[in-house]
Structures are given as C-alpha cells and as structure tokens.
Write a protein that holds these residues in place. Structure first.
Motif, mmCIF file in Angstrom:
data_model
loop_
_atom_site.group_PDB
_atom_site.id
_atom_site.type_symbol
_atom_site.label_atom_id
_atom_site.label_comp_id
_atom_site.label_asym_id
_atom_site.label_seq_id
_atom_site.Cartn_x
_atom_site.Cartn_y
_atom_site.Cartn_z
ATOM 1 N N ARG A 1 10.344 28.105 14.581
ATOM 2 C CA ARG A 1 9.488 29.142 14.035
ATOM 3 C C ARG A 1 10.268 30.067 13.092
ATOM 4 N N ILE A 2 11.508 30.382 13.449
ATOM 5 C CA ILE A 2 12.332 31.214 12.562
ATOM 6 C C ILE A 2 12.527 30.500 11.227
ATOM 7 N N GLU A 3 12.829 29.213 11.285
ATOM 8 C CA GLU A 3 13.036 28.434 10.065
ATOM 9 C C GLU A 3 11.766 28.390 9.222
ATOM 10 N N GLN A 4 10.615 28.202 9.868
ATOM 11 C CA GLN A 4 9.354 28.155 9.130
ATOM 12 C C GLN A 4 9.062 29.496 8.457
ATOM 13 N N ARG A 5 9.271 30.585 9.177
ATOM 14 C CA ARG A 5 9.051 31.904 8.573
ATOM 15 C C ARG A 5 9.947 32.097 7.358
ATOM 16 N N ASN A 6 11.229 31.835 7.517
ATOM 17 C CA ASN A 6 12.181 32.067 6.427
ATOM 18 C C ASN A 6 11.847 31.238 5.195
ATOM 19 N N ASP B 1 12.316 31.491 1.072
ATOM 20 C CA ASP B 1 13.530 30.729 0.762
ATOM 21 C C ASP B 1 13.119 29.313 0.387
ATOM 22 N N ARG B 2 12.780 29.119 -0.898
ATOM 23 C CA ARG B 2 12.261 27.831 -1.344
ATOM 24 C C ARG B 2 12.517 27.670 -2.841
ATOM 25 N N TYR B 3 12.308 26.446 -3.311
ATOM 26 C CA TYR B 3 12.536 26.160 -4.727
ATOM 27 C C TYR B 3 11.649 27.059 -5.581
ATOM 28 N N GLY B 4 12.246 27.639 -6.620
ATOM 29 C CA GLY B 4 11.557 28.578 -7.493
ATOM 30 C C GLY B 4 11.916 30.025 -7.205
ATOM 31 N N GLN B 5 12.653 30.267 -6.108
ATOM 32 C CA GLN B 5 13.082 31.621 -5.773
ATOM 33 C C GLN B 5 14.231 32.018 -6.693
ATOM 34 N N GLN B 6 14.008 33.039 -7.513
ATOM 35 C CA GLN B 6 14.995 33.437 -8.510
ATOM 36 C C GLN B 6 15.994 34.469 -7.981
ATOM 37 N N HIS B 7 15.678 35.136 -6.884
ATOM 38 C CA HIS B 7 16.550 36.167 -6.320
ATOM 39 C C HIS B 7 17.036 35.720 -4.946
ATOM 40 N N PRO B 8 18.289 35.976 -4.616
ATOM 41 C CA PRO B 8 18.783 35.572 -3.293
ATOM 42 C C PRO B 8 17.914 36.147 -2.183
ATOM 43 N N PRO B 9 17.219 35.293 -1.435
ATOM 44 C CA PRO B 9 16.337 35.813 -0.394
ATOM 45 C C PRO B 9 17.137 36.458 0.736
ATOM 46 N N ARG B 10 16.607 37.551 1.263
ATOM 47 C CA ARG B 10 17.267 38.228 2.371
ATOM 48 C C ARG B 10 16.319 38.283 3.559
ATOM 49 N N VAL B 11 16.852 37.899 4.712
ATOM 50 C CA VAL B 11 16.087 37.887 5.954
ATOM 51 C C VAL B 11 16.653 38.970 6.860
ATOM 52 N N ARG C 1 0.844 -1.191 0.000
ATOM 53 C CA ARG C 1 0.000 0.000 0.000
ATOM 54 C C ARG C 1 0.884 1.246 0.000
ATOM 55 N N PRO C 2 0.552 2.253 -0.807
ATOM 56 C CA PRO C 2 1.348 3.491 -0.803
ATOM 57 C C PRO C 2 1.126 4.263 0.495
ATOM 58 N N ARG C 3 2.108 4.253 1.365
ATOM 59 C CA ARG C 3 2.011 4.972 2.636
ATOM 60 C C ARG C 3 3.368 5.592 2.927
ATOM 61 N N ILE C 4 3.370 6.909 3.126
ATOM 62 C CA ILE C 4 4.658 7.579 3.265
ATOM 63 C C ILE C 4 4.487 8.893 4.013
ATOM 64 N N LEU C 5 5.537 9.276 4.733
ATOM 65 C CA LEU C 5 5.630 10.589 5.358
ATOM 66 C C LEU C 5 6.649 11.401 4.572
ATOM 67 N N LEU C 6 6.175 12.435 3.885
ATOM 68 C CA LEU C 6 7.061 13.340 3.152
ATOM 69 C C LEU C 6 7.546 14.395 4.141
ATOM 70 N N ALA C 7 8.771 14.227 4.607
ATOM 71 C CA ALA C 7 9.312 15.086 5.662
ATOM 72 C C ALA C 7 10.421 15.986 5.140
ATOM 73 N N ASP C 8 10.419 16.261 3.848
ATOM 74 C CA ASP C 8 11.423 17.165 3.294
ATOM 75 C C ASP C 8 11.374 18.513 4.003
ATOM 76 N N ALA C 9 12.548 19.127 4.126
ATOM 77 C CA ALA C 9 12.627 20.424 4.787
ATOM 78 C C ALA C 9 11.845 21.472 4.004
ATOM 79 N N VAL C 10 11.642 22.602 4.652
ATOM 80 C CA VAL C 10 10.858 23.689 4.064
ATOM 81 C C VAL C 10 11.418 24.078 2.694
ATOM 82 N N GLY C 11 10.521 24.198 1.699
ATOM 83 C CA GLY C 11 10.897 24.756 0.411
ATOM 84 C C GLY C 11 11.226 23.768 -0.685
#
Length: 955
Positions: free
Chosen positions: A523-528, A532-542, A115-125
């Motif tokens: 929480r800081i990581e989640q906000r950023n 800051d994720r795939y598809g971001q074309q400009h260097p993100p600044r925090v 059965r297809p059962r999985i936890l997709l736990a990739d990091a943010v973005g």
C-alpha cells in the motif's frame, strides 16, 4: 469489396459462427457510405467483386488527385499483416518513444503467440496505460480491433478514456452511471447494450453485476483490456467470473497490474489461465517459461527503463519521516490503550468479541490516524455490544477511553499541528500554486482534515478536495481531473486508498504526505506511485507523519512503522517491488504480519527481510522476484533501433503510415480529400465548403464538420464533445510536437477542461477514416484508374493478400505486372516490392505528378487487367506458400500444446474447475484453427502507362 443488396461494401472482417459466415462491412456507395453492417452469407447474397474483371477508367483530376486519394485510402484501409513485427502506428501517437514500452508492445504482438495475450505487470509509474494504448492502436491497424472493451476501476474511467483518445485517437464511450443511462434511453429493453457501441470503457464494479452476464455471454470482442487485474485471481469472486467470461469471448486479452500476484501459485496461475488456458498445467503448477512468455515486468531501475527515462522521471528524494511528540492528552489515550487493550495485565482484555487480539490493534491504528477516527471506532463498537456481563465490562472500558479521547478532540492535535507547519513549509497557502496529496486510511480522518484544513491554512473551501470510495464514479473522476489542472482552485487533495491504484496525480504535484502509515509495504508503494512516475519533472518527496507517545512500548511501535517507509524506499531502488520483502503479495497478509510484530510475537527483520537477502535468495519469494525481473532476461527484439528512431521522427513530422509514400503527412492527405469532396473547402458549410483553415506556422487546421462527419464524431468522449464543441468546429494539431503542447496546455489554461483545444491528427483519427471512405467512393463498382508514370511499358500495380478464416490479413505483397510486348498481353513479368512505398516510387509516383489529360486507349488497357491478375496469382502461389507454412507451423505447435494439456488433465477430469478449463481449451482450439490461411486475393489498383501515351498496347 463485395456487393450486397445492390450496394458496394468494404469488408472489414469475417467471422465463422454457428449460423455460418458473418461478413462485417462498411458502406462505400452513396446511400450506405456511413453505414456499418454485418451480413450472413446464409441470409444474403454476398458477392465478391471479381478482380480480373475490373474496368479501367481515366483520371481527369488535376495532378491525379482522385487517383492518389483513392490509392492512398485503399492502402490505409488494407490491414497490416498479422505477422508484421515492425510497429506501424504505435510509435506515432503522443506517447514519448520509450523503447521499453515498445518492447512490451512487440511482445504482445509476437506472431508466435497467434493471439495477442499478455499481462502488463510493470511496476507503478512506468506507463502501462500507454502500453495498452499502443497495443490497441496496432490491433486496430492490423484489422484486429473492430470491437474493444476496456474494464477499469471506476475512479480511473475518465483517465483511461482521456489517455486513449488524446494520445492514440482511439475513442471509447464511457459507460459510467451517466453513460449507461444514455444507452438505456436509446435502446429497447431487449437489445444487448454491448452491441450498440463498438468500443466501450466501463468499470468492473458495474460490469460484474448479474444483470449483464447474459448479454456478455453472447458478445464477442476483438480485444478486452482489464486494468488492476490482480483483483481477478480469486476464482470464487464475481470479478473472476466476469474475467473468465470475457477471456473466452475475446481474441486479444490485455491484463494490467503493478501487483500481479499474491505469493500463492494457484492465484497467479488463475491469471495465466485467463491469458492462455493451456499455459498453466491442469495440476496448477507454474511453468516459468510460459510465465515469461505471457508476462512483462520491469521497474524504475531496470536497465531497460533507467537508460531511457532520464530527466522525464526525476529521482525520488529520501523519505522524510517526521516523529511528532504526542500532547499530554494524546499520551493519556496511548497509555490507556497500552495498559487496558494492547498489553492488559492479569485481568486480560476487556474485549468481548470473537477475536480478542484483533480489535485492540484496530483501536491503536485508529488512534495513530486521528482522534476523530478513534472516536468513530469506539462509537461503532459500542453500538454493536450485547447486554451480558462481559459486554458491560467492555462498555465501561470503551467509555473510559472515549472520555480521554474527548479531551484530544477539544485540544490541538500534535500531528495535525505538525501537518499545518509542513504544508506551510512546502508553500501551500493563499496565493501559492503548490499542491500536495494527503493520504489517510480512515474516512473520519479524511473528513476531519477536509473540514479543518481550509480555515487553518487560510484557503477557500474549494482549495481542499476530499476523495473516498463512497463517492459516485463521476464525482471521483471530477476531483482527479481538477487536481491535474494548473488553473483549478484545488491545492490539497485529501484521499483514502481508493486513489492509491491507477490514478495519475503528478501533473501539478510532487509532494505526498502519509498522515497515517499503512501497515503494508504494497500500500505504501502504491500511494507513492501516484506522484513518483514517468513524467514527474520534480524530485518527488514523500513525508510520513508519525505520532510518538511518551510510553516506551507505543513509541517503539511507531518506529517500526517508520521503518516500513524506509524499507519501501530501499526496495523501490533495488528491486522495484516492495512486496518481495515480505513475500505475502497481499495487503491484508502484510497487515496481519505487521500486527504480529507490533504485538511482540514476531521480529520485524524476520517479517520484512533485507533487500540483499531477497535479491540473492532461492525460495518462493525470490523466485517470484526473479520471475518478474525482465532486466535479467531482456526482450531479444530490438528496442532503441533505427526503426524506432525513424518512427519517432515520422511522428514528429506528422508522417504517414509506413508503406504509403503518396503523401508527405496526414494533413496533406486530409486537405486533398477536402479539395476533392467540396467545391471550395474554405467556404462555410452553407457555401458548400467546411470553413477549412490551415495554419502551418502554428501546426493546426480547422474545419466545420459536415453532417456525415458529425455522425461519426458522436462516439467521441462525451465530455470532450461538450467541452470543446468539436461537432461545431474541429481544431486539429498537425504535428506531434504541437499535439503535445496543446495536451499540456489543457492542464495549464483556465478552460476547466483537461481535453486539448486542438486534438492531434494521429493516423487513426476518425476524420481520416471519414476522408478515406469519401475517397473510396470516387470510383464506380470494380474500377481502377489509368494514369501516367515513369514506366517503359504499360504496367499494372497489384496488391496480393493472404487471409485466414477470420478475414485477417496474414501476409501482403505489392507487385507490378509489366507488359513490354504490345502484341502479347499474356507475357507479363512480375516485379515484387517490399512495400507500397517502393512500388509507387518505381512507378514514378513517389512525388506529385502533373496530369496532362486523360489516358487514351482504355479498351486496350482493359485487356491487361485479367492477364496481370492471373500472372500475379501464379507468382503469389509460391510466395505465399512460405507464409502458409509458417502459420501452419505455429498453429500445429499451438495444437500440440493443447493436446499436451488435455492429456495431463485426463486424470483430473472429475474436478469441476478442470471441466471448465476444458471448455476454455476447446474454445482456444477452435480459435486457433481459424487462424490458418484459407484464401488468396489479388487486387489491381492502378494501370500506369508511359508519359508519352498508352504504352503502345494493342487491344
């Protein structure tokens, strides 16, 4: 195909229930063509058409169009076998061909898991939503995605719905507050609302209500997706109750979370049990091997990810921490907080409540957020005070603090003044397209910023949007969608942590400001991760703004908070998981630990460990960090293989599902279907056409949907139907490149809609399903076409399938039975092929063919069908034996795992939780047993004769 109530139906799935076999079908006859139904064999006569008795009919159509369409439609309607490891449609949506995402899909579909059962736990973005879409697309193509439920936080309902439809042509009805109201208006009060739509997306806050439990208990799902699934791990919550109910009633289960555990083994084991109740031993201990089987975890700098994201994910800039000296009025408040509340003298704290160490830091946190937040905190506490002497002492202290804070409310705030300067520096202002998202924890701070920023920046009111958890779900979705659109007036999004999970804000924005700093790395990581994720074309600044009072102790606290931002950035680069530094894996736990550091009872380096120490450690925290680091244990399945590149190229060219070969692309198939169905497809609807227009240069087609297609389009996203009016005029992009262009254009144009004006014609698009059903109706009951091809003797093309008790295709085989001796139909050598494409090419049907006229001698050809079917059955008895044994082996292994779990649970039988797990294991056993193959079917699809005539066959 079956006959029920004197109508012909295509079987989509079967299901063993307490009331017998339930057959799910779709109508093929004229009266039931657009009807989906389910029949119990105990109530209706469900008669399977006998393949050996199929009648042979001639195809008179030009270039064998009718036969080609019927055959192509049959192939498209035949499910890809469960054991197929190659991806068929997942690589053909509008998602970029990223190998790490495809490897996650393969892990989910691994045949050894049954059965297809999985936890997709990739990091943010990293694109967990796209991984979800690809998995669901493959399940649909494999006949395992008829009924799907997606459960998300309410503020990402539209985002998830948008991604699944625009990129994978998977329509989900959004049951937000407005959607549920529409369903209630259509259904009687006694009707189960979850039977009305086959695929629905709903918020977890809505679904966990007691009012839906009874309906959910009766509903089975082919697949369930639960996003932000870390909210399910507490067994005492309504979220967990909902998850356990859905998990038991679903074949496939996909959980997604960038923060999948809180550091407690029992909590994480609860997530593992949802996926597989036998994977976590009854005593609650974790089995690393089982976790690796069920969990996928990568981060931005994992080798598997880093080598493919390239310029499509710009590297984050170094953190920009801005220390802002406090004004004299703010210094006075800070001094009062320090001397009276945080580090009181001999008289002690004036606080009269139960937890004397907590409230002073609540005041300090509010002060560091804004004067408005501090005032709201003071007022709230004053309203709750009693009347005893200690309460009177606290009241006087609060009033003194309020008087000092009142001065800061009347004078310019140092941090706010610096925010305005920073926004101007990055270009936010009149006539500029620059955008920024500003995070703050306190609602009063958000409201204050929302009121003040438009005037002080010289912007109209609509340029600054406020989003918080108290807004209705549709309003939250509206704000998020507007922030993604280039033409929308919004330039500044002021938001709380409701937007820190799951929301994509990077389409038009690469600037983020922490107006206050959370006391939590998670929480800081989640906000950023919002920018800051795939598809971001400009260097993100925090950028983090930190108010720095003159007093040494308070100033030292501010520098501690600044270090949190720097620590998160270090962990982001080296580990991809900031939570591992503190090892608490829980926002509240991290806040408590930072509060202890600020109070002086802990050292920061003891609470937030160095990155190198975490990476090299061997304690529980390090174990979790290593357990979720897939880069050290890469998926053995090929990633950037020739298969992936070929699939990607096919997608760009609008290629067809692997195994076909009759049409170059989907649009050619659709055009042929319209030519077959309408006298003149280019004529308007009233003129017995659909106003068909094909612009090959621009890669688009248009048509006016006829009534039977409009009926199918009603399940598309309601906002898409309203914005693009597709039931009046449907515009389709015919290549992936054009589809991506129109999807991106929807964020740039001035249409006030994020839905593309031309939807990509992907392989699962409903218009193709509609075309297939029309084509299948071209033949009468149990008929096959006779055509000409490059064969030496009359040859029958056959499809053999092996299915399980659930009606799912376990294995498929493409065969031809050749009749080289005209006088001996019993002599029919079988030729096997690896795919439909190979078989069709061998018959000369790899390219379009002219039709010189109807094939003669149909009676003689009719005599070949039964011998061909019997010969194929004999051949497949041996071929399918290996497939049966392979599935039997996996079923047996799974059964042994269940036996082992029950044996280990024997000593714990009295515990209520174990009793409930036993029920889940029993359901698992019944479902696993239903996966065993139990029937074989051979279908004749085509009778091919030599170019010269009938092949010399004698009746």
């Amino acid at each position: 195909m079956v006959v029920v109530r004197d109508e012909e139906w295509l079987v989509r799935a079967t299901e063993e229930t307490a009331d017998g076999t339930l057959v799910h079908v779709q109508g093929l006859g004229e009266l039931v063509r657009d009807t989906r139904a389910a029949f119990y064999e105990s109530l209706d006569a469900v008669t399977a058409l006998e393949p050996a008795q199929a009648s042979v009919v001639a195809d008179h159509s030009p270039r064998y169009r009718t036969a080609r369409l019927w055959l192509e439609s049959t192939i498209r309607k035949t499910a890809v076998p469960l054991g197929e490891r190659a991806l068929s449609v997942a690589t053909r949506g509008l998602a970029d061909a990223l190998s790490y995402q495809q490897s996650a899909v393969r892990r989910a579909l691994d045949p050894d898991n049954l059965r297809p059962r999985i936890l997709l736990a990739d990091a943010v973005g990293l694109g967990k939503t796209l991984e979800i879409g690809m998995i669901l697309a493959e399940l649909v193509r494999r006949g395992r995605g008829e009924r799907i439920l997606v459960v998300t936080p309410r503020h990402v309902l539209e985002q998830m719905q948008h991604e699944l439809w625009t990129r994978f042509a998977l329509p989900f009805v959004r049951l937000d507050s407005a959607g549920i109201q529409r369903v209630r208006q259509k259904l009687p009060a006694t009707r189960n609302p979850f039977t009305f739509y086959r695929r629905a997306i709903i918020s977890i806050d809505t679904l966990k209500s007691d009012r839906y439990v009874a309906s959910l208990r009766k509903q089975r799902w082919d697949a369930v997706v639960i996003d932000e699934s870390h909210n399910l791990s507490n067994a005492a919550t309504l979220n967990n109750r909902l998850a356990r109910l859905l998990a038991r009633n679903a074949e496939a289960l996909i959980l997604a979370s960038a923060t999948p555990h809180n550091g407690q083994k029992e909590s994480f084991a609860e997530l593992i049990r949802l996926l597989d109740p036998s994977a976590a031993p009854a005593d609650g201990e974790l089995d690393p091997a089982e976790v690796k089987r069920l969990v996928v975890r990568r981060h931005r700098h994992s080798p598997e990810v880093a080598r493919v994201v390239g310029a499509d994910w710009a590297e984050r800039q170094e953190p920009h921490n801005v220390l802002v000296p406090a004004t004299p009025a703010e210094d006075a408040v800070a001094q009062e907080l320090a001397e009276t509340w945080l580090w009181p003298g001999r008289g002690g704290s004036p606080y009269s409540g139960q937890n004397a160490t907590l409230f002073p830091w609540t005041l300090a946190k509010a002060f560091l957020s804004s004067p408005a937040a501090l005032q709201e905190t003071i007022d709230g506490r004053l309203g709750r005070l009693g009347t005893d002497d200690q309460a009177a002492v606290e009241q006087r202290a609060l009033q003194r603090l309020a008087e000092l804070n009142a001065t800061t409310l009347r004078t310019p705030s140092a941090k706010y003044t610096r925010l305005l300067a920073h926004l101007r520096e990055i270009g936010v202002g009149p006539g500029s397209a620059a955008r920024v998202v500003i995070f703050a924890e306190r609602l009063e701070t958000l409201r204050w910023l929302h009121r003040s920023l438009p005037k002080d920046l010289g912007l109209p009111a609509e340029a600054v949007e406020l989003m918080h958890g108290g807004l209705a779900d549709d309003e939250q979705q509206r704000i998020v969608e507007a922030f993604k659109q280039a033409h929308a007036p919004v330039r500044v999004l002021v938001t709380g942590d409701v937007a820190s999970e799951g929301v994509n804000l990077h389409a038009q924005c690469h600037e983020l400001v922490h107006y206050d700093i959370p006391w939590s790395l998670i929480r800081i990581e989640q906000r950023n991760g919002r920018i800051d994720r795939y598809g971001q074309q400009h260097p993100p600044r925090v950028t983090a703004l930190l108010l720095e009072p003159a007093g040494d102790r308070f100033a030292g606290d501010v520098r501690i908070l600044a270090k949190l931002v720097e620590k998160e950035n270090e962990a982001h680069t080296a580990l991809g998981d900031a939570a591992a530094l503190m090892g608490r894996y829980d926002v509240k736990g991290e806040e408590d630990a930072i509060r202890a550091v600020l109070a002086g009872s802990e050292e920061l380096d003891d609470v937030v460990r160095p990155v190198a120490e975490v990476a090299a450690g061997n304690d529980l925290t390090a174990l979790f960090a290593q357990l979720f680091d897939a880069s050290s244990d890469a998926d053995p399945t090929p990633t950037a293989t020739d298969e992936t590149r070929t699939a990607g190229a096919a997608a760009d060219a609008g290629g067809t599902d692997p195994g076909s070969g009759l049409y170059d692309d989907d649009v050619s198939y659709l055009e042929d279907a319209l030519q077959q169905a309408f006298i003149d497809p280019t004529a308007p609807l009233a003129g017995q056409g659909v106003g068909w227009r094909r612009d090959a240069a621009f890669g688009t087609v248009e048509l006016t949907p006829p009534p039977d297609l409009v009926q199918r389009l009603e399940v598309l996203p309601q906002s898409y139907l309203a914005d693009r009016r597709v039931t009046e005029r449907l515009v389709l992009a015919t290549t992936a490149a054009r589809g991506k262009d129109r999807l991106a254009a929807a964020l740039r144009d001035d249409s006030d809609s994020t839905w593309p004006d031309a939807h990509y014609l992907g392989p699962l698009h409903p218009v193709l399903d509609w075309a297939a059903d029309r084509a299948l109706a071209a033949l009468g009951r149990n008929e096959v076409f006779a055509v000409r091809g490059t064969v030496d003797a009359a040859t029958v093309l056959l499809l053999g399938t092996l299915t399980n008790r659930r009606g799912q295709v376990v294995s498929a085989a493409w065969l031809t039975a050749e009749f080289p001796v005209p006088d001996d139909p019993s002599f029919a050598p079988i030729n096997p092929y690896g795919s439909a494409r190979e078989a069709l090419q061998a018959l000369g049907w790899g390219t379009r063919r002219d039709n010189p006229g109807a094939v003669p001698d149909l009676d003689a050809l009719q005599a070949l069908v039964a011998p061909a079917v019997r010969a194929a059955e004999r051949h497949l008895a041996t071929v399918f034996k290996a497939a049966e044994q392979d599935v039997a082996r996996r079923v047996e292994e799974w059964s042994r795992r269940l036996d082992r779990w029950e044996h280990e649970a024997g000593a714990l039988v009295q515990r209520d939780q174990v009793k409930e797990r036993r029920m889940s294991v029993a359901q698992e056993r019944a479902m696993v047993e239903a996966m065993a193959p139990d029937r074989q079917l051979v279908r004749p699809l085509l009778v091919v004769v030599p170019e010269s005539g009938s092949g010399g066959v004698k009746a």
